[in-house]
Design a protein around this motif. Structure first.
Motif, PDB file in Angstrom:
ATOM      1  N   ASP A   1       2.042   8.772  -5.469  1.00 31.89           N
ATOM      2  CA  ASP A   1       2.796   9.379  -4.190  1.00 31.89           C
ATOM      3  C   ASP A   1       3.537   8.277  -3.609  1.00 31.89           C
ATOM      4  N   GLY A   2       3.195   6.909  -3.751  1.00 30.79           N
ATOM      5  CA  GLY A   2       3.962   6.124  -3.297  1.00 30.79           C
ATOM      6  C   GLY A   2       5.090   5.888  -4.007  1.00 30.79           C
TER       7      GLY A   2
ATOM      8  N   SER B   1       7.461   9.073  -3.179  1.00 31.17           N
ATOM      9  CA  SER B   1       7.973   8.922  -1.659  1.00 31.17           C
ATOM     10  C   SER B   1       9.023   7.727  -1.764  1.00 31.17           C
TER      11      SER B   1
ATOM     12  N   THR C   1       1.705   2.584  -3.797  1.00 34.02           N
ATOM     13  CA  THR C   1       0.574   2.788  -4.658  1.00 34.02           C
ATOM     14  C   THR C   1       0.495   4.093  -5.271  1.00 34.02           C
ATOM     15  N   GLY C   2       0.244   4.328  -6.146  1.00 34.71           N
ATOM     16  CA  GLY C   2       0.130   5.589  -6.961  1.00 34.71           C
ATOM     17  C   GLY C   2       1.454   6.543  -7.115  1.00 34.71           C
TER      18      GLY C   2
ATOM     19  N   SER D   1       0.694  -1.330   0.170  1.00 36.42           N
ATOM     20  CA  SER D   1      -0.218   0.031   0.139  1.00 36.42           C
ATOM     21  C   SER D   1       0.782   1.323  -0.036  1.00 36.42           C
ATOM     22  N   ALA D   2       2.182   1.097   0.569  1.00 36.74           N
ATOM     23  CA  ALA D   2       2.754   2.405   0.585  1.00 36.74           C
ATOM     24  C   ALA D   2       3.412   2.744  -0.841  1.00 36.74           C
TER      25      ALA D   2
END
Lengths: 296, 724
Positions: B652-653, B656, B649-650, B646-647
């Motif tokens: 943002d992930g 990051s 995904t997308g 989940s960290a």
């Protein structure tokens, strides 16, 4: 000044830009039926107990002033009715089965913790996010904390449901780089059904922040059977928000069930399925077709 | 147009090698010949009969061939030369100094240290191979032989003998390929390419890769002077890439197909611990060296969805953002064996070992993530080891080994006489010092015999200074002739020291003798105390200064002990800090430790926290791990990190994750691997292995399929993933 803290999550990557630390504050004026953080709804401290983690050491029984914990032949018995949520047991629990939500922490205590990942904020364009619960229910505390962080060069975000007094927004506005703003529904009846409250103030506050030039990222929690018919009206609303940077459509998930149980609350999670990836892609595409920037 | 081999057919052809295309001798016959050759030629030095044996193998062994494959290599061979070398090495070492040699075995038994000969972990100078070609190397060796003094002639002759044999080998392949040369563009390219590289330098990117594959494989497979990298592939191949495009030899798509076929072929060869290569990095002026090929290689690699070869990316502050993003996207998809290493730390670390700035900047990574000067250094990355937590065991027991029941450490003061924590810590450091002294004895006992058994005629012309001076690589012929010692188990060590300090000396709740009794009894009847240590005591990996102090301090102590100590080959010892999977194998030889670990169970890995003890997440773990001064650790190490799916995904992930890597590097980390997991998927894979046959996890520096792990290792992965 102290705030009532639920949790601190580091390496939060979906609470604003970059790598962030999110501070969850306790207490919320809404009662969203799908709430994923039930431990953050009440302003009162709460004790969470996860039975399967208990190792039966009995440390809790030794320190509990109310006699809520006891160790019998069959193991650890926790009588929640007797619990005053003083948190003493969680501090000594060896199995990490007991957790205390609602610690009072000062700005001075929080600043060094929130600065631990400053180097990560700096390289990733991240910062800190205040969330909850509804962090703006503790607006003065938030303002002081945000001010301290800004003074140390940290970017700030406030994650809010918007159901707060305008004075709360005024308090944090000067120290907030971006508002992460929840819009659950535009139709009032749908909003009441979902959250127990009308959305008049929420929409007014959104426009107010916009009018003051505050940057806004809107979040639309997409819950099948509850508010999945609101996309068009939300898009209409957002088209009028000048300072909308982007929006995010958050798919409902029902993973939070065990959290309700651990804090002794009734599980209100809707028993609908989670939206499929395809549905989510369609919804996001719809907002894009309306000229709105949507993040994945 | 060049076409793709398909993954399944290449894998299958390699699993069931077909030797029917070639005449020649079986592995058994080769084995017999080589053994006889070494038995009957006692009067010769090792150099010539080793060259003779290699010549015999290359001229006679049966060859694997598959009509559909663009690249050729495959010899029926059972590793006899490596067996003979180790046999002779042990025999000589034992004969000349039995006491010193006995230290090798003693180290392995108790696990406090080890010392051995490491012939693996090399980086040949591929650019020189490409520049000279096989014929060029032969001429160079012959020319040097003519000019050389009598005692050096044999060395040069061994090089020309072996390279002539490589030419013969290539021509044997040419003969096979000739039959098919008109069947397809691939077959034509294969035939023409092999014909050219039998003598000449490669003329295009295919020929370069094919020649490299042959030399890499021969070093690794036949002589076992293992080449543990294909080098800086984007740099080595770039001039061919540009040339081929400019003169119309290949289209870009052809080049992609060639690269893809080549990667697939290494994947199918399945060399132990993967075949690595590295990309990017800065040059001596700090300028970025990535290019179009860096991107093409990454794209083709991810498209193949394979776990081998593995890719190391040399990070520096000017690395293009799009390359990081490309790598992170691959990682997010869960199919990666990428490691990022830090030029900003490795270059100064190598300079501290005495390497020139220019040589340090042109460093290679061999094996998992071990830096050395490319084509200029033998670093023997796994020559020695020191297990840190064992020193704690010995401080408690005055050097008595719990596992073997023998006195293996120094007889330090009994714990009953220790008055304060400093006494205890001093004893621990004394034990480490003692273990290092034994490690050096053991390594030296082996390495002094290298000149007699370690002849490396394929490697020699591809290592700076060997040909120039007429000295064998393993006899000190390289520009840098170093030996490495890996110090491992650091989190278990730091957490244990902190537990002793707090429980015994700060809170005074028990004595050292009490603590020792608890450990001896493997925490039996002290479960509550153990649980308290596990849940309430500070641990390395959480950005906690008290725990991190011991990690930083012990590495700085070990650096002062190890780095710069002369070895017997004219170089020095240099420190590493990785454990690979020794945290399991050596953990099985370790008493219970004060951090709450049970006896004979795994200790912490590389510079990671103990399993599930990094409770504050990846940023805090990075803050801890970067407290160590890695410029003191030239042999490298890595931080293994896990992120929940989940960290990642997308966008943002992804951003990051890029931010995470950048911060790690800015804080002075040396190497990082990021693994993306969903614990529920791991659990399902354990229950239904057939449905998850492609699920990769990173075992050490290399990737393996989850299903191939032991139950214990699988459970460790699941436990780590659940901690996310």
């Amino acid at each position: 000044m102290t705030g009532i803290v639920v949790d601190i999550k580091r390496f939060a990557v979906h609470d604003g830009d970059g790598i962030r630390t999110t501070l969850f504050l306790k207490g919320c004026p809404l009662k969203c039926v799908w709430c994923h953080n039930p431990e953050s709804i009440s302003f009162k401290p709460q004790l969470s107990y996860i039975e399967k983690k208990c190792i039966g050491c009995g440390e809790c029984a030794d320190v509990c002033p109310a006699g809520a914990h006891s160790i019998s032949e069959s193991g650890h018995i926790f009588d929640r009715a007797l619990c005053t949520a003083c948190g003493k047991c969680a501090a000594v629990c060896l199995g990490e089965a007991l957790k205390f939500y609602g610690e009072k922490m000062t700005v001075e205590e929080l600043v060094p913790i929130l600065l631990e990942d400053k180097s990560f904020y700096d390289t990733s364009g991240g910062g800190i996010t205040l969330s909850g619960g509804e962090c703006l229910m503790q607006a003065e505390f938030c303002a002081e904390l945000l001010k301290e962080m800004k003074e140390r060069g940290v970017s700030t975000a406030v994650d809010t449901c918007g159901f707060v007094n305008r004075s709360a927004i005024d308090a944090v506005f000067p120290y907030t780089d971006i508002f992460l703003y929840d819009i659950k529904a535009v139709d009032e009846d749908v909003h009441i059904k979902c959250t127990g409250q009308s959305n008049g103030i929420i929409i007014e506050n959104l426009k107010y922040i916009d009018s003051r030039g505050g940057k806004i990222e809107v979040r639309y929690p997409y819950v099948p059977g509850m508010n999945d018919d609101q996309a068009e009206k939300i898009a209409d609303l957002l088209c009028g928000i000048k300072n909308l940077v982007k929006m995010r459509v958050l798919p409902y998930h029902n993973f939070a069930g065990s959290k309700y149980e651990s804090v002794g609350m009734e599980n209100t999670l809707p028993q609908f399925g989670m939206p499929s990836d395809e549905t989510m892609a369609e919804v996001r595409e719809y907002f894009r077709s309306r000229g709105i920037t949507v993040c994945e | 147009m060049i076409t793709y081999d398909t993954k399944s057919s290449v894998k299958l052809s390699y699993a069931q090698k077909d030797y029917s295309y070639s005449d020649g001798k079986s592995a058994r016959e080769i084995n017999e010949y080589c053994r006889k050759c070494f038995e009957n030629k006692k009067e010769n030095t090792a150099i010539s009969y080793r060259a003779e044996a290699i010549k015999y193998i290359l001229e006679n062994a049966r060859l694997h061939f598959c009509e559909e494959e663009l690249f050729v290599y495959g010899i029926e061979y059972d590793g006899v030369l490596a067996d003979i070398r180790y046999r002779d090495l042990a025999a000589r070492a034992c004969e000349l100094d039995a006491c010193a040699f006995a230290e090798c075995a003693a180290g392995y038994e108790c696990g406090a240290f080890t010392g051995d000969g490491d012939f693996g972990h090399n980086c040949p100078d591929y650019s020189r191979l490409f520049e000279l070609g096989i014929g060029g190397i032969i001429s160079y060796a012959e020319e040097k032989e003519r000019a050389a003094k009598e005692e050096k002639k044999e060395f040069y002759r061994s090089v020309s003998t072996v390279y002539k044999a490589i030419r013969t080998l290539i021509l044997r392949y040419v003969k096979i390929c000739e039959r098919y040369k008109d069947k397809s563009d691939n077959a034509r390219l294969r035939y023409c390419g092999l014909l050219n590289i039998a003598d000449n330098p490669p003329a295009n990117i295919y020929e370069a890769l094919q020649l490299q594959m042959i030399v890499y494989s021969l070093m690794t497979h036949i002589t076992v002077n293992i080449a543990r990298t294909l080098g800086k592939l984007d740099g080595l191949l770039y001039r061919y890439y540009c040339g081929d495009i400019n003169n119309g030899t290949f289209s870009q798509q052809d080049i992609r197909t060639i690269i893809s076929n080549c990667l697939l072929r290494y994947y199918a060869m399945h060399f132990t611990a993967n075949t690595p290569f590295y990309l990017c990095g800065s040059d001596k002026n700090g300028k970025d060296t990535s290019n179009e090929l860096s991107r093409i290689i990454l794209e083709e690699y991810f498209a193949l969805d394979i776990n081998d070869p593995k890719i190391q990316i040399r990070y520096h502050k000017n690395i293009p953002e799009d390359i990081l993003i490309m790598a992170v996207k691959g990682i997010a998809s869960g199919k990666n064996s990428i490691v990022f290493v830090n030029d900003g730390v490795i270059i100064p670390a190598l300079e501290k070992t005495g390497a020139s700035h220019e040589d340090a900047c042109d460093y290679a990574l061999v094996g998992c993530y071990e830096p050395l000067c490319a084509g200029k250094e033998i670093s023997a990355t796994c020559a020695g080891r020191i297990m840190l937590p064992k020193a704690i065991e010995y401080a408690f027991t005055s050097g008595f080994d719990f596992y073997t029941g023998r006195q293996e450490g120094e007889k330090t003061a009994p714990i009953s006489e220790m008055c304060d924590f400093e006494d205890f810590y001093r004893a621990v450091k004394q034990q480490i010092k003692y273990a290092f002294a034994r490690c050096v004895t053991a390594v030296n006992s082996m390495e002094t015999q290298f000149p007699y058994v370690g002849s490396a005629p394929i490697f020699a012309p591809l290592l700076d200074n060997c040909m120039e001076n007429g000295i064998e690589p393993y006899s000190g012929g390289a520009k840098y002739n170093n030996s490495s010692v890996n110090v491992f188990g650091v989190a278990t060590f730091a957490d244990s020291m902190l537990a002793v300090k707090r429980a015994v000396f700060e809170e005074k709740r028990l004595t050292l003798c009490d603590f020792y009794n608890i450990l001896k009894e493997n925490w039996n009847a002290s479960e509550a105390f153990r649980a308290e240590i596990l849940s309430k005591y500070d641990k390395y990996g959480n950005g906690n200064k008290k725990a991190d102090f011991f990690a930083r301090d012990i590495y700085s102590y070990c650096a002062s002990l190890i780095n710069g100590v002369p070895n017997t080959r004219g170089g020095i010892f240099r420190m590493g800090a990785f454990s690979i999977d020794w945290n399991h194998t050596f953990g099985a030889k370790l008493m219970a430790t004060p951090d709450g670990r049970y006896q004979k169970t795994p200790m912490s890995k590389n510079v990671c926290a103990s399993v599930a003890m990094d409770k504050k997440g990846i940023t805090a773990l990075i803050n801890s791990a970067t407290c160590i001064d890695y410029t003191d650790i030239p042999n490298g190490t890595v931080l293994d990190t896990m992120l929940h799916k989940s960290a990642m995904t997308g966008d943002d992930g992804m951003f990051s994750c890029v931010g995470l890597i950048k911060t790690f590097m800015a804080l002075g980390g040396i190497g990082i691997q990021i693994n993306v997991f969903d614990p529920s998927v791991l659990r399902k894979a354990q229950q239904m292995p057939e449905k998850y046959s492609n699920l990769q996890v990173r075992k050490c520096g290399w990737n393996v399929y989850f299903n191939e792990l032991s139950r214990e290792e699988q459970n460790e992965f699941i436990k780590q993933a659940e901690n996310l």
